[in-house]
Design an enzyme around this catalytic site. Structure first.
Site, mmCIF file in Angstrom:
data_model
loop_
_atom_site.group_PDB
_atom_site.id
_atom_site.type_symbol
_atom_site.label_atom_id
_atom_site.label_comp_id
_atom_site.label_asym_id
_atom_site.label_seq_id
_atom_site.Cartn_x
_atom_site.Cartn_y
_atom_site.Cartn_z
ATOM 1 N N HIS A 169 -4.801 1.793 0.662
ATOM 2 C CA HIS A 169 -5.509 1.253 1.923
ATOM 3 C C HIS A 169 -6.793 0.424 1.516
ATOM 4 O O HIS A 169 -7.280 0.647 0.555
ATOM 5 C CB HIS A 169 -5.672 2.459 2.802
ATOM 6 C CG HIS A 169 -4.421 2.889 3.326
ATOM 7 N ND1 HIS A 169 -3.674 2.612 4.285
ATOM 8 C CD2 HIS A 169 -4.123 4.100 2.622
ATOM 9 C CE1 HIS A 169 -2.785 3.476 4.316
ATOM 10 N NE2 HIS A 169 -2.843 4.469 3.415
ATOM 11 N N ARG A 170 -7.289 -0.448 2.585
ATOM 12 C CA ARG A 170 -8.564 -1.159 2.364
ATOM 13 C C ARG A 170 -9.728 0.102 2.783
ATOM 14 O O ARG A 170 -9.649 0.898 3.685
ATOM 15 C CB ARG A 170 -8.600 -2.218 2.958
ATOM 16 C CG ARG A 170 -9.001 -1.963 4.791
ATOM 17 C CD ARG A 170 -9.251 -3.612 5.434
ATOM 18 N NE ARG A 170 -9.758 -3.309 6.517
ATOM 19 C CZ ARG A 170 -9.121 -3.980 7.661
ATOM 20 N NH1 ARG A 170 -8.161 -4.867 7.413
ATOM 21 N NH2 ARG A 170 -9.688 -3.957 8.778
ATOM 22 N N ASP B 175 1.794 12.595 -0.776
ATOM 23 C CA ASP B 175 2.193 11.315 -0.469
ATOM 24 C C ASP B 175 0.829 10.403 -1.165
ATOM 25 O O ASP B 175 -0.185 10.881 -1.238
ATOM 26 C CB ASP B 175 2.216 10.760 0.959
ATOM 27 C CG ASP B 175 2.742 9.567 1.110
ATOM 28 O OD1 ASP B 175 4.095 9.229 1.088
ATOM 29 O OD2 ASP B 175 1.969 8.571 1.188
ATOM 30 N N GLU C 137 5.925 9.228 -3.502
ATOM 31 C CA GLU C 137 6.421 7.977 -4.380
ATOM 32 C C GLU C 137 5.992 8.030 -5.878
ATOM 33 O O GLU C 137 6.436 6.966 -6.548
ATOM 34 C CB GLU C 137 5.715 6.761 -3.609
ATOM 35 C CG GLU C 137 6.287 6.271 -2.240
ATOM 36 C CD GLU C 137 5.833 7.187 -1.173
ATOM 37 O OE1 GLU C 137 6.171 6.779 -0.049
ATOM 38 O OE2 GLU C 137 4.879 8.123 -1.306
ATOM 39 N N GLU D 41 -6.988 -10.058 4.349
ATOM 40 C CA GLU D 41 -5.854 -9.141 3.908
ATOM 41 C C GLU D 41 -4.574 -10.301 3.461
ATOM 42 O O GLU D 41 -4.834 -11.622 3.452
ATOM 43 C CB GLU D 41 -5.435 -8.817 5.245
ATOM 44 C CG GLU D 41 -6.444 -7.489 5.319
ATOM 45 C CD GLU D 41 -5.925 -6.368 4.743
ATOM 46 O OE1 GLU D 41 -4.992 -6.525 3.643
ATOM 47 O OE2 GLU D 41 -6.565 -5.211 4.906
#
Length: 510
Positions: free
Chosen positions: A183-184, A179, A246, A302
């Site tokens: 992300h941060r 996968d 993906e 964010e």
């Protein structure tokens, strides 16, 4: 799937000059100053770079003044001689469409169609992997990722420097399914990073499985990628269920599989045509405070536009190596800007369009994951009513959208004569075709997104935990039996180009 204009492409067309990595993507737009600019003026990655791009092209929910504009490449980063930084590659819907061989209004349909042409990635050898042209081992004396790569901070209050476009590639330790997710990633030391996982992310599930066995999870962090890889990676369940890779979507978009290469130091793969890869492991049963070295109390800006609190305990990624191209380009974004809308929003739109086409064939023309919601929290859904029963079908469409994308908070329904991409038009429909006591549907106590600061018990004590929310449908469609009353004034259709030849009228151009 219903189309706004059937003459527009809904299957990805190969752009002039095949795009298969960041460099070929930039080459496609390099001669257009509306889409790409470079600067040799030195810039500090600590807050200054983001502060510059805020005025150039960040857009989105960034504090005003900001605007949509070109991607920007900084060629001289203070303290780093070999690395360039590019920001905003995806910070404009038209630019994303160009890079994916689509148009702004059909790019979501092109991405949705890529599922039907999905191609699994392939593995190539090291000689065909530009990302391994240079190798830096964490075991080497003097290795320090903080001096090797210029991780920017967005604001002076950020908990740490962040890699904002790091695509994690991980594998389920039980069944071998891989996968990718973004992300941060905070830089915490010479070979330590902390990673924030929002609830439900698949690689976090892999990490928990490994941790339950007391094992580390091998991961690669891939940066500087073909835009198709980033867009494809941002699909979520149920469109891409647990175990779905993906990278197949990116293969479908490019009609060519994504190329992987075996990592140098961990049992994992890297994206072969990336600019930079960080290899390492997510350590079991080790946590770190996100602002351990800064004590700012804040994380980073964010997508909702807020600089939220630093997390008290995040998983640790132990770096084992960094591999790069020669003179690499580090890709980043301004946290709450328009780029996040493209990354999250276009896959959101594609997911909702696919679900609505299956549930209500031909009824929905368009979906726009609005930039005010960062591509996640707000969707405008355009429907085509042809009978009285369609008043109910419109609201069913909104329920399908909410069920398809769990983080979606608000849905605005509009008619076929309203442009869902034009906020003035949408607000006009909400003002003249909606009554609050009749046309608002509220669904309380539903799973939402933890980064929305209104979704917490401090805001509403009725909420059990952070990330639970009320979801709202705003039905701004005219009742079918009153369709004639709500008909818009019709002007004579005239081609304005003879009177204004210096202006651009895309609706009259082939």
């Amino acid at each position: 799937m219903a189309l706004i204009n059937s003459a527009e492409p809904t299957i990805a067309q190969a752009p002039q000059g095949q795009v298969n990595d960041l460099r070929s993507a930039l080459a496609l737009i390099a001669d257009d100053p509306k889409n790409f600019i470079q600067t040799d003026h030195p810039v500090d990655p600590n807050a200054e770079l983001a502060g510059v791009y805020k005025h150039v092209g960040a857009g989105g929910t960034v504090m005003r003044p900001t605007r949509r504009g070109p991607a920007m490449q900084f060629n001289k980063i203070i303290g780093f001689d070999d690395v360039r930084v590019v920001v905003g590659v995806l910070a404009d819907r038209s630019r994303v469409a160009t890079l994916l061989g689509a148009t702004p209004k059909t790019v979501n349909q092109v991405v949705a169609a890529a599922f039907n042409a999905a191609l699994a990635p392939v593995v190539v050898d090291k000689n065909n992997a530009p990302v391994q042209e240079k190798i830096y081992l964490a075991s080497d004396p003097g290795f320090d990722i903080r001096t090797l790569l210029p991780a920017p901070t967005n604001t002076p209050e950020d908990a740490a420097p962040y890699f904002c476009m790091g695509l994690l590639l991980g594998t389920d330790p039980e069944n071998g399914h891989s996968d990718v997710t973004i992300h941060r990633i905070a830089v915490q030391g010479k070979d330590e990073l902390s990673i924030f996982f929002a609830p439900g992310r698949h690689i976090d599930a892999f990490r928990l499985k490994a941790e339950a066995k007391g094992e580390a999870l091998p991961i690669t962090i891939n940066m500087g990628l073909d835009p198709a890889v980033y867009i494809g990676a941002c699909f979520e369940a149920p469109t891409t269920p647990f175990g779905y890779d993906e990278l197949q979507v990116a293969g479908g978009l490019r009609h060519s599989p994504v190329e992987l290469v075996k990592a140098i130091t961990v049992n994992q793969h890297s994206i072969a045509r990336a600019e930079i890869v960080i290899e390492g492991e997510l350590l079991p049963n080790v946590r770190m405070r996100e602002d351990l070295h800064s004590d700012t109390g804040h994380a980073m800006p964010e997508f909702p536009g807020y600089n939220g609190p630093a997390n008290a305990a995040l998983p640790i990624f132990k770096v084992t190596a960094v591999t790069t191209r020669t003179h690499p380009i580090l890709e980043t974004l301004v946290g709450p800007g328009e780029e996040h809308t493209s990354l999250a929003g276009i896959p959101t739109e594609a997911s909702i369009l696919r679900a609505l086409d299956a549930a209500l064939p031909g009824f929905v023309s368009q979906v726009y994951a609005h930039t005010a919601g960062g591509g996640k929290l707000l969707a405008v859904v355009q429907v085509n009513k042809s009978k009285a029963f369609d008043d109910g079908r419109a609201r069913q469409a909104a329920l399908v959208a909410l069920a398809t994308y769990s983080e979606l908070k608000n849905v605005i329904l509009v008619d076929e004569d309203v442009d869902p991409f034009d906020s003035d038009d949408v607000l006009w429909a909400m003002t003249t075709r909606m009554q609050g006591d009749l046309d608002l549907i509220v669904v309380p106590g539903v799973m939402g997104h933890v980064l929305d600061p209104s979704q917490q018990p401090d805001y509403d004590p009725r909420l059990p935990v952070k990330g639970v929310t009320a979801k709202t449908i705003f039905d701004a469609t005219a009742p079918f039996h009153m369709k004639d009353v709500f008909a818009r004034a019709q002007f004579k259709e005239v081609d304005p180009r003879p009177w204004a030849p210096s202006l651009h009228f895309p609706e009259y151009e082939d």
